[in-house]
Design a protein around this motif. Structure first.
Motif, PDB file in Angstrom:
ATOM      1  N   VAL A 242       5.771 -13.159  12.609  1.00 35.58           N
ATOM      2  CA  VAL A 242       4.686 -13.847  11.897  1.00 35.58           C
ATOM      3  C   VAL A 242       5.179 -15.183  11.360  1.00 35.58           C
ATOM      4  N   PHE A 243       6.385 -15.189  10.798  1.00 40.22           N
ATOM      5  CA  PHE A 243       6.959 -16.414  10.242  1.00 40.22           C
ATOM      6  C   PHE A 243       7.115 -17.482  11.328  1.00 40.22           C
ATOM      7  N   GLU A 244       7.639 -17.084  12.488  1.00 42.73           N
ATOM      8  CA  GLU A 244       7.839 -18.033  13.584  1.00 42.73           C
ATOM      9  C   GLU A 244       6.508 -18.595  14.082  1.00 42.73           C
ATOM     10  N   ARG A 245       5.519 -17.728  14.223  1.00 39.12           N
ATOM     11  CA  ARG A 245       4.203 -18.178  14.677  1.00 39.12           C
ATOM     12  C   ARG A 245       3.545 -19.105  13.649  1.00 39.12           C
ATOM     13  N   GLU A 276      12.719 -13.891   1.778  1.00 32.75           N
ATOM     14  CA  GLU A 276      12.341 -12.474   1.703  1.00 32.75           C
ATOM     15  C   GLU A 276      12.691 -11.744   3.000  1.00 32.75           C
ATOM     16  N   ILE A 277      12.465 -12.389   4.134  1.00 33.98           N
ATOM     17  CA  ILE A 277      12.771 -11.776   5.431  1.00 33.98           C
ATOM     18  C   ILE A 277      14.280 -11.548   5.566  1.00 33.98           C
ATOM     19  N   GLU A 278      15.071 -12.532   5.182  1.00 35.03           N
ATOM     20  CA  GLU A 278      16.522 -12.396   5.289  1.00 35.03           C
ATOM     21  C   GLU A 278      17.035 -11.251   4.419  1.00 35.03           C
ATOM     22  N   ILE A 279      16.512 -11.144   3.204  1.00 34.39           N
ATOM     23  CA  ILE A 279      16.937 -10.063   2.306  1.00 34.39           C
ATOM     24  C   ILE A 279      16.539  -8.706   2.893  1.00 34.39           C
ATOM     25  N   SER A 280      15.309  -8.613   3.380  1.00 33.65           N
ATOM     26  CA  SER A 280      14.822  -7.344   3.929  1.00 33.65           C
ATOM     27  C   SER A 280      15.618  -6.932   5.156  1.00 33.65           C
ATOM     28  N   GLU A 281      15.949  -7.898   6.007  1.00 31.94           N
ATOM     29  CA  GLU A 281      16.723  -7.568   7.199  1.00 31.94           C
ATOM     30  C   GLU A 281      18.133  -7.100   6.821  1.00 31.94           C
ATOM     31  N   THR A 312       7.607  -7.031   2.334  1.00 31.68           N
ATOM     32  CA  THR A 312       7.848  -8.306   3.011  1.00 31.68           C
ATOM     33  C   THR A 312       6.877  -8.502   4.165  1.00 31.68           C
ATOM     34  N   ALA A 313       6.640  -7.440   4.937  1.00 27.38           N
ATOM     35  CA  ALA A 313       5.696  -7.535   6.045  1.00 27.38           C
ATOM     36  C   ALA A 313       4.275  -7.770   5.535  1.00 27.38           C
ATOM     37  N   ARG A 314       3.943  -7.121   4.416  1.00 26.56           N
ATOM     38  CA  ARG A 314       2.608  -7.346   3.826  1.00 26.56           C
ATOM     39  C   ARG A 314       2.456  -8.796   3.396  1.00 26.56           C
TER      40      ARG A 314
END
Length: 365
Positions: A242-245, A276-281, A312-314
């Protein structure tokens, strides 16, 4: 997470395979009923040929036995591409249930079929709208050399395509796991329309014949932990896609004569989501590694990772839709499908509230 050479090769393989074979267009076709199946059979066959379906199957049964970190690399690509395959239900939940709790005859009968993609499995544990695996009303009764199972399971992932159901049932006042042939006369499978087009079904068991697996509720907890860890990685992959798009759209969409990504307010929101994505990953990878090394707090780490990845996905899907504007909710853009999958995957095997509550309980609060 620093991957070793073997894991990096697997990550590259999974990325190439899913980029080539998986597409949101397939999800569209399955949703519209024009695909001829409720999962991507071509992608599944490609995964079989690449050995990904046997990633958690022991080597002496035709698998690779690479561990959960490696399986998570595949789950991440599932999330990025919104792939519809029985990977979670079969290659993860089914494979672990049989390898951890099956006797030698059961392992010989089913593990090879999981690795070859010929045997689809479904884990049937929930009986209520919310994930509460400890609430089991389904009953098992000894009958000859086996058992008869009577009860009801709801929202069973991939049950409509399954050859074997792994179902929880009460035996001697304790929850146990049983393997049930889906074609048994006592099994009635009723497909359910799901939010994210993933194959779901309600399962009615009316005196179905089952084989007892060697293991107590601790085995089920282990299997469910692995499933939650996979979903955490899937949600991370989804959020990253989603972030990339959204970044691409911010560069392309112009307003007042310049790309909307040039506006500082949107830059701040994008930067926040990236962090947030980096932390979650990182949390998801750490949880996977904890499972593989049998760390004492692996269960807690997995609960924390699933809760964080769900949030994070939400956030990511909501921001993606909002930054696309009103068109983000239309079928013209794919971004809305990511929001639906984020909601559904967050609920599967326990939402953020479930995971947070279980984490607090495990921590003594």
């Amino acid at each position: 997470m620093i991957l070793n050479e073997e894991q990096q090769m697997l990550a590259d393989l999974a990325e190439r395979l899913f980029a080539d074979k998986a597409s949101v267009d397939t999800l569209r076709a399955i949703r519209a009923g024009s695909h001829g199946s409720d999962y991507d059979r071509e992608l599944w066959q490609a995964m079989v040929e690449s050995g990904l379906t046997g990633i958690l199957v022991p080597e002496d049964h035709g698998g690779m036995d690479f561990g959960l970190v490696s399986a998570g690399l595949v789950a991440r690509e599932v999330g990025r591409r919104l792939a519809l395959t029985p990977f979670l239900s079969t290659a993860v939940l089914g494979a672990l249930a049989i390898s951890r709790a099956g006797n030698e005859a059961q392992k010989s009968r089913w593990l090879g079929g999981i690795a070859s993609g010929e045997c689809i499995m479904a884990l049937a544990v929930d009986e209520h709208a919310k994930h509460r695996p400890e609430r089991v009303s389904t009953q098992a009764t000894a009958s000859g050399d086996g058992y008869t199972i009577t009860g009801y399971k709801t929202l069973v992932l991939d049950a409509a395509n399954a050859d074997v159901l792994i179902a929880s049932a009460m035996l001697d006042d304790k929850p146990r796991l049983f393997a049930i042939e889906a074609a048994d006369a006592g099994v009635d499978i009723e497909p359910v329309v799901s939010l994210d087009t993933r194959s779901m079904a309600d399962v009615h068991l009316d005196g179905a014949s089952g084989q007892l697996l060697d293991g107590d509720e601790a085995v089920l907890d282990t299997v469910l932990d692995a499933g939650r860890a996979m979903l955490a990685m899937e949600l991370v992959g989804l959020a990253r896609a989603v972030f990339e798009r959204t970044l691409s759209y911010l560069r392309e969409r112009k307003q007042f004569g310049q790309p909307i990504g040039a506006f500082q307010a949107l830059q701040h929101r994008a930067a926040h989501l990236s962090v947030e994505i980096e932390i979650s990953e990182a949390m998801a990878f750490q949880a996977l590694a904890a499972f593989d090394t049998q760390a004492p707090d692996a269960g807690k780490q997995i609960l924390a990772a699933k809760a964080r990845a769900a949030e994070t996905a939400r956030l990511g899907s909501a921001e993606g839709v909002q930054m696309h504007g009103g068109m983000g909710m239309t079928d013209e853009f794919d971004i809305g499908f990511f929001m639906k999958r984020a909601r559904a995957a967050s609920e599967l095997l326990g939402d953020a509230n479930f995971c947070t509550e279980r984490f607090a309980r495990a921590s003594g609060y």
